[in-house]
Enzyme design. Structure first.
Site, PDB file in Angstrom:
ATOM      1  N   GLU A  44       0.838  -1.194   0.000  1.00 23.24           N
ATOM      2  CA  GLU A  44       0.000   0.000   0.000  1.00 23.24           C
ATOM      3  C   GLU A  44       0.866   1.234   0.000  1.00 23.24           C
ATOM      4  O   GLU A  44       1.880   1.271   0.674  1.00 23.24           O
ATOM      5  CB  GLU A  44      -0.797   0.083   1.301  1.00 23.24           C
ATOM      6  CG  GLU A  44      -1.669  -1.080   1.535  1.00 23.24           C
ATOM      7  CD  GLU A  44      -2.368  -0.979   2.885  1.00 23.24           C
ATOM      8  OE1 GLU A  44      -2.202   0.033   3.599  1.00 23.24           O
ATOM      9  OE2 GLU A  44      -3.086  -1.924   3.198  1.00 23.24           O
TER      10      GLU A  44
ATOM     11  N   CYS B 155       3.196   8.377   1.435  1.00 21.90           N
ATOM     12  CA  CYS B 155       3.626   7.480   2.501  1.00 21.90           C
ATOM     13  C   CYS B 155       3.983   6.139   1.859  1.00 21.90           C
ATOM     14  O   CYS B 155       3.145   5.497   1.237  1.00 21.90           O
ATOM     15  CB  CYS B 155       2.490   7.330   3.518  1.00 21.90           C
ATOM     16  SG  CYS B 155       2.874   6.174   4.830  1.00 21.90           S
TER      17      CYS B 155
ATOM     18  N   CYS C 112       5.464  -7.043   8.366  1.00 19.39           N
ATOM     19  CA  CYS C 112       6.397  -6.450   9.326  1.00 19.39           C
ATOM     20  C   CYS C 112       6.557  -7.413  10.497  1.00 19.39           C
ATOM     21  O   CYS C 112       5.610  -8.075  10.897  1.00 19.39           O
ATOM     22  CB  CYS C 112       5.845  -5.114   9.825  1.00 19.39           C
ATOM     23  SG  CYS C 112       6.959  -4.244  10.956  1.00 19.39           S
TER      24      CYS C 112
ATOM     25  N   CYS D 171       4.136  -4.613  16.807  1.00 24.87           N
ATOM     26  CA  CYS D 171       3.470  -3.599  17.646  1.00 24.87           C
ATOM     27  C   CYS D 171       1.994  -3.982  17.764  1.00 24.87           C
ATOM     28  O   CYS D 171       1.349  -4.331  16.778  1.00 24.87           O
ATOM     29  CB  CYS D 171       3.613  -2.213  17.035  1.00 24.87           C
ATOM     30  SG  CYS D 171       5.334  -1.699  16.859  1.00 24.87           S
TER      31      CYS D 171
ATOM     32  N   CYS E 148      -0.911  -2.244  15.549  1.00 23.01           N
ATOM     33  CA  CYS E 148      -0.673  -1.923  14.139  1.00 23.01           C
ATOM     34  C   CYS E 148      -1.206  -3.009  13.205  1.00 23.01           C
ATOM     35  O   CYS E 148      -1.062  -4.199  13.476  1.00 23.01           O
ATOM     36  CB  CYS E 148       0.831  -1.746  13.919  1.00 23.01           C
ATOM     37  SG  CYS E 148       1.269  -1.415  12.226  1.00 23.01           S
TER      38      CYS E 148
ATOM     39  N   CYS F 243      -1.990   1.815   8.250  1.00 24.42           N
ATOM     40  CA  CYS F 243      -1.064   1.129   7.343  1.00 24.42           C
ATOM     41  C   CYS F 243      -1.308  -0.365   7.421  1.00 24.42           C
ATOM     42  O   CYS F 243      -1.379  -0.935   8.487  1.00 24.42           O
ATOM     43  CB  CYS F 243       0.412   1.398   7.628  1.00 24.42           C
ATOM     44  SG  CYS F 243       0.798   2.306   9.073  1.00 24.42           S
TER      45      CYS F 243
HETATM   46  N1  SAH Z   1       7.897   0.746  11.483  1.00 26.93           N
HETATM   47  C1  SAH Z   1       8.006   2.158  11.402  1.00 26.93           C
HETATM   48  C2  SAH Z   1       7.244   2.801  10.265  1.00 26.93           C
HETATM   49  C3  SAH Z   1       5.888   2.269   9.941  1.00 26.93           C
HETATM   50  S1  SAH Z   1       4.579   2.612  11.042  1.00 26.93           S
HETATM   51  C4  SAH Z   1       7.637   2.781  12.725  1.00 26.93           C
HETATM   52  O1  SAH Z   1       7.277   2.064  13.632  1.00 26.93           O
HETATM   53  O2  SAH Z   1       7.761   3.983  12.865  1.00 26.93           O
HETATM   54  C5  SAH Z   1       4.308   4.337  10.860  1.00 26.93           C
HETATM   55  C6  SAH Z   1       3.585   4.956  12.039  1.00 26.93           C
HETATM   56  O3  SAH Z   1       2.199   4.596  12.065  1.00 26.93           O
HETATM   57  C7  SAH Z   1       4.165   4.514  13.356  1.00 26.93           C
HETATM   58  O4  SAH Z   1       4.272   5.584  14.245  1.00 26.93           O
HETATM   59  C8  SAH Z   1       3.121   3.520  13.812  1.00 26.93           C
HETATM   60  O5  SAH Z   1       3.231   3.289  15.159  1.00 26.93           O
HETATM   61  C9  SAH Z   1       1.850   4.191  13.353  1.00 26.93           C
HETATM   62  N2  SAH Z   1       0.678   3.330  13.332  1.00 26.93           N
HETATM   63  C10 SAH Z   1       0.625   1.998  13.217  1.00 26.93           C
HETATM   64  N3  SAH Z   1      -0.653   1.550  13.279  1.00 26.93           N
HETATM   65  C11 SAH Z   1      -1.417   2.640  13.459  1.00 26.93           C
HETATM   66  C12 SAH Z   1      -2.822   2.838  13.596  1.00 26.93           C
HETATM   67  N4  SAH Z   1      -3.669   1.825  13.566  1.00 26.93           N
HETATM   68  N5  SAH Z   1      -3.266   4.105  13.769  1.00 26.93           N
HETATM   69  C13 SAH Z   1      -2.408   5.145  13.773  1.00 26.93           C
HETATM   70  N6  SAH Z   1      -1.083   5.025  13.626  1.00 26.93           N
HETATM   71  C14 SAH Z   1      -0.587   3.784  13.471  1.00 26.93           C
END
Ligand code: SAH
Length: 345
Positions: free
Chosen positions: A90, A103, A110, A114, A117, A334
């Protein structure tokens, strides 16, 4: 076959020298790729035919294919794109008053795990090559060419952990940043990491002008480890030490991303801890409204409560912004669109 989009300008110069082309030809090829944005070597009309044939036999120039496009009310566009091997990816285009930001994803799936996510719903299948990241930008730029618009900013905040794919991500940034190509300013390119500490040191040592964003999301170890497994490997004191090192080498302002999760990290004690943690740094906190992912059960914080958190941080002398929500009506988190698509496949 290696994609031509994998090559930085210097790689291309080396290659042309190696095969005995004149040195200016690297410049010509690079401009055809990124200024004129041609789709075929045969469109490079000032390159002799035999050389074009040789290029064709040396590199592929395939583009990504569009699987699905979602346009939200606020004009955010989400593209689901397929790579040559059929993997889905995406990328998102957002329109701001200062320009257009794309983006970009850095991996298929991944492994960081987390807990909030959507990208981690599907484990990492592989890293993306530099070419595959470049192709995301080029795909969107070619769409924008129809309207005489341009991608002005790039954030590597899509699916994947960029510092788990460091070399390809650095090559990608060099390619889109190069003056002869897309010329996206280094200060308009942001790489976001969940905090893989050794690579923060490495990034600091490169002394480049790209922006660094850190996904913090919690101001103490107990909470952060419960949300982000990476914190068990690199707890906050190590993370902050690396960030201070980065700050000592680079004069760039650091962004801390902080998703507000209802009842989890949104309390007044968290404001105090956060202010304490980043005290003295040239930094700001980007408060992010949570995009609810069905599978996770976390709840988003309403606007009023988010403003209270924002005010609390401001009072504690922490610079912060409340991220404008984009594309909340179109599977904005994402990995959400891809996860949905994979489930249906
Ligand atoms: N792995 C990297 C980049 C990808 S995630 C990182 O962790 O920074 C990009 C951002 O989106 C990160 O801050 C992540 O924590 C956030 N993110 C992930 N899932 C999300 C969600 N459901 N709502 C809002 N932000 C989210």
């Amino acid at each position: 076959m290696r994609s031509i989009y994998d090559l930085t300008f210097n790689d291309l110069v080396e290659w042309t020298e190696m095969v005995g082309y004149k040195s200016y030809q690297a410049k010509q090829i690079y401009q055809w790729l990124y200024r004129h944005r041609v789709n075929d070597f045969d469109e490079m009309t000032d390159i002799a035919k035999d050389k074009r044939e040789f290029l064709k036999s040396s590199f592929s120039m395939k583009n990504l294919t569009l699987v699905q496009k979602q346009v939200s009310k606020d004009k955010t566009i989400k593209y689901l794109l397929a790579f040559e091997d059929g993997s889905l990816n995406e990328c998102v285009l957002m329109t701001y008053d200062y320009g257009k930001t794309i983006c970009v994803s850095s991996q298929v799936g991944c492994n960081m795990g987390c807990s909030f996510c959507a990208s981690g719903l599907l484990k990492k299948q592989r890293d993306l090559s530099a070419a595959e990241m470049v192709q995301q930008v080029l795909f969107v730029q070619k769409e924008l060419d129809k309207e005489d618009e341009r991608v002005s900013h790039v954030v590597i905040m899509g699916s994947g952990e960029p510092f788990d794919n460091y070399d390809n991500v650095m090559a990608f940034m060099r390619i889109i940043n190069h003056d002869l190509g897309l010329a996206i300013g280094a200060r308009h390119i942001t790489v976001s990491t969940c905090g893989i500490v050794p690579f923060i040191y490495r990034f600091a040592d490169e002394e480049v002008q790209y922006n660094l964003a850190i996904s913090l999301h919690a101001p103490n170890d107990e909470l952060r480890s419960s949300l982000m497994p990476i914190n068990k490997a690199y707890p906050l004191n190590e993370l902050m030490k690396a960030i201070k090192y980065y700050a000592s080498k680079n004069n760039r302002r650091i962004t801390f991303e902080y998703i507000l999760l209802k009842g989890i990290n949104d309390k007044s004690e968290h404001i105090k801890q956060l202010a304490q943690l980043i005290k003295g740094l040239n930094a700001y906190v980007n408060i992010i409204p949570y995009n609810q992912v069905d599978e996770h059960g976390f709840k988003k914080v309403d606007y009023h409560s988010a403003m209270i958190f924002y005010d609390g941080l401001m009072k504690a002398h922490v610079k912060c912004t409340l991220r404008q929500e984009h594309g909340s009506d179109i599977d904005a988190a994402c990995g959400q669109l891809r996860a949905k698509h994979e489930r249906n496949r």
